[in-house]
Design a protein around this motif. Structure first.
Motif, PDB file in Angstrom:
ATOM      1  N   ARG A  61       3.696   2.637   3.750  1.00 28.03           N
ATOM      2  CA  ARG A  61       5.405   3.264   3.864  1.00 28.03           C
ATOM      3  C   ARG A  61       6.212   2.043   4.326  1.00 28.03           C
ATOM      4  NH1 ARG A  61       4.040   8.590   6.930  1.00 28.03           N
ATOM      5  NH2 ARG A  61       6.056   8.524   7.382  1.00 28.03           N
ATOM      6  N   VAL A  62       5.814   1.016   5.083  1.00 32.65           N
ATOM      7  CA  VAL A  62       6.566   0.034   5.249  1.00 32.65           C
ATOM      8  C   VAL A  62       7.135  -0.639   4.095  1.00 32.65           C
ATOM      9  CG1 VAL A  62       7.032  -2.380   6.594  1.00 32.65           C
ATOM     10  CG2 VAL A  62       6.040  -0.280   7.785  1.00 32.65           C
ATOM     11  N   ALA A  63       6.253  -1.046   3.246  1.00 30.91           N
ATOM     12  CA  ALA A  63       6.532  -2.019   2.142  1.00 30.91           C
ATOM     13  C   ALA A  63       7.451  -1.074   0.925  1.00 30.91           C
ATOM     14  CB  ALA A  63       5.348  -2.327   1.432  1.00 30.91           C
TER      15      ALA A  63
ATOM     16  N   ASP B 190      12.473   7.048   4.495  1.00 32.85           N
ATOM     17  CA  ASP B 190      11.446   7.909   5.481  1.00 32.85           C
ATOM     18  C   ASP B 190      11.976   7.685   6.880  1.00 32.85           C
ATOM     19  OD1 ASP B 190       9.315   8.075   6.923  1.00 32.85           O
ATOM     20  OD2 ASP B 190       7.612   7.198   5.735  1.00 32.85           O
ATOM     21  N   ARG B 191      12.388   8.814   7.394  1.00 33.83           N
ATOM     22  CA  ARG B 191      12.878   8.878   8.847  1.00 33.83           C
ATOM     23  C   ARG B 191      12.018   8.417   9.743  1.00 33.83           C
ATOM     24  NH1 ARG B 191      18.112   9.785   8.927  1.00 33.83           N
ATOM     25  NH2 ARG B 191      18.908  11.529   7.680  1.00 33.83           N
ATOM     26  N   LEU B 192      10.863   8.420   9.588  1.00 34.61           N
ATOM     27  CA  LEU B 192       9.845   7.774  10.793  1.00 34.61           C
ATOM     28  C   LEU B 192       9.836   6.377  10.765  1.00 34.61           C
ATOM     29  CD1 LEU B 192       7.705   8.627  12.810  1.00 34.61           C
ATOM     30  CD2 LEU B 192       6.008   8.501  11.029  1.00 34.61           C
ATOM     31  N   VAL B 193       9.988   5.851   9.645  1.00 35.57           N
ATOM     32  CA  VAL B 193      10.153   4.261   9.456  1.00 35.57           C
ATOM     33  C   VAL B 193      11.472   3.826   9.665  1.00 35.57           C
ATOM     34  CG1 VAL B 193       9.648   2.375   7.868  1.00 35.57           C
ATOM     35  CG2 VAL B 193       7.961   4.376   7.941  1.00 35.57           C
TER      36      VAL B 193
ATOM     37  N   GLU C  37      14.227   4.588  11.614  1.00 36.00           N
ATOM     38  CA  GLU C  37      14.744   4.651  13.038  1.00 36.00           C
ATOM     39  C   GLU C  37      14.596   3.076  13.470  1.00 36.00           C
ATOM     40  OE1 GLU C  37      15.739   4.590  16.885  1.00 36.00           O
ATOM     41  OE2 GLU C  37      13.481   4.109  16.286  1.00 36.00           O
ATOM     42  N   PRO C  38      15.763   2.387  13.855  1.00 32.44           N
ATOM     43  CA  PRO C  38      15.723   1.217  14.235  1.00 32.44           C
ATOM     44  C   PRO C  38      14.454   0.625  15.334  1.00 32.44           C
ATOM     45  CG  PRO C  38      17.862   1.982  14.307  1.00 32.44           C
ATOM     46  CD  PRO C  38      16.892   3.242  13.911  1.00 32.44           C
ATOM     47  N   GLY C  39      14.297   1.297  16.121  1.00 32.39           N
ATOM     48  CA  GLY C  39      13.174   0.830  17.019  1.00 32.39           C
ATOM     49  C   GLY C  39      11.854   0.972  16.355  1.00 32.39           C
ATOM     50  N   ARG C  40      11.696   1.891  15.847  1.00 31.46           N
ATOM     51  CA  ARG C  40      10.373   1.887  14.979  1.00 31.46           C
ATOM     52  C   ARG C  40      10.214   0.742  13.958  1.00 31.46           C
ATOM     53  NH1 ARG C  40      11.043   7.626  16.455  1.00 31.46           N
ATOM     54  NH2 ARG C  40      12.010   8.079  14.310  1.00 31.46           N
ATOM     55  N   LEU C  41      11.494   0.743  12.961  1.00 33.46           N
ATOM     56  CA  LEU C  41      11.421  -0.082  11.992  1.00 33.46           C
ATOM     57  C   LEU C  41      11.250  -1.822  12.711  1.00 33.46           C
ATOM     58  CD1 LEU C  41      11.889  -0.847   9.051  1.00 33.46           C
ATOM     59  CD2 LEU C  41      14.140  -0.950   9.415  1.00 33.46           C
TER      60      LEU C  41
END
Length: 100
Positions: A83-85, A9-12, A14-18
């Motif tokens: 989505r994070v999980a 998931d590209r939204l999740v 990305e290092p800063g967003r992750l």
């Protein structure tokens, strides 16, 4: 394994967003300054990432005043938690695939 099963998931991802999502997944909610300190992002960068996460439905943002000072609270939505999980599960699948 199909490519879509390995897609991240590209939204999740990305290092800063992750980093933001990982911090939020371990607390009930957080304020802007706490997220800034724990992620090491600049105010502008954090604000930009939070806007994208809010637009994607992964976080809710509440702006209020506490003792006449502005305070921004951020919380993961149920979709954000899922989505994070799922993202971490996919990373684990990729890791196992590389180990075999």
């Amino acid at each position: 394994m199909a490519d879509e099963q390995l897609a991240l998931d590209r939204l999740v991802h990305e290092p800063g967003r992750l980093a933001i999502l990982t911090v939020l997944s371990s607390v009930s909610d957080a304020d802007f300054l706490f997220l800034q300190r724990t992620t090491g992002l600049t105010k502008g960068n954090l604000s930009s990432h939070l806007g994208k996460l809010e637009d994607g439905g992964l976080v809710t943002i509440e702006k209020r005043f506490v003792r006449k000072k502005p305070n921004t609270r951020i919380e993961l939505t149920d979709d954000g938690k899922r989505r994070v999980a799922h993202h971490w599960e996919q990373l684990e699948r990729l890791r196992q695939l590389g180990a075999s």
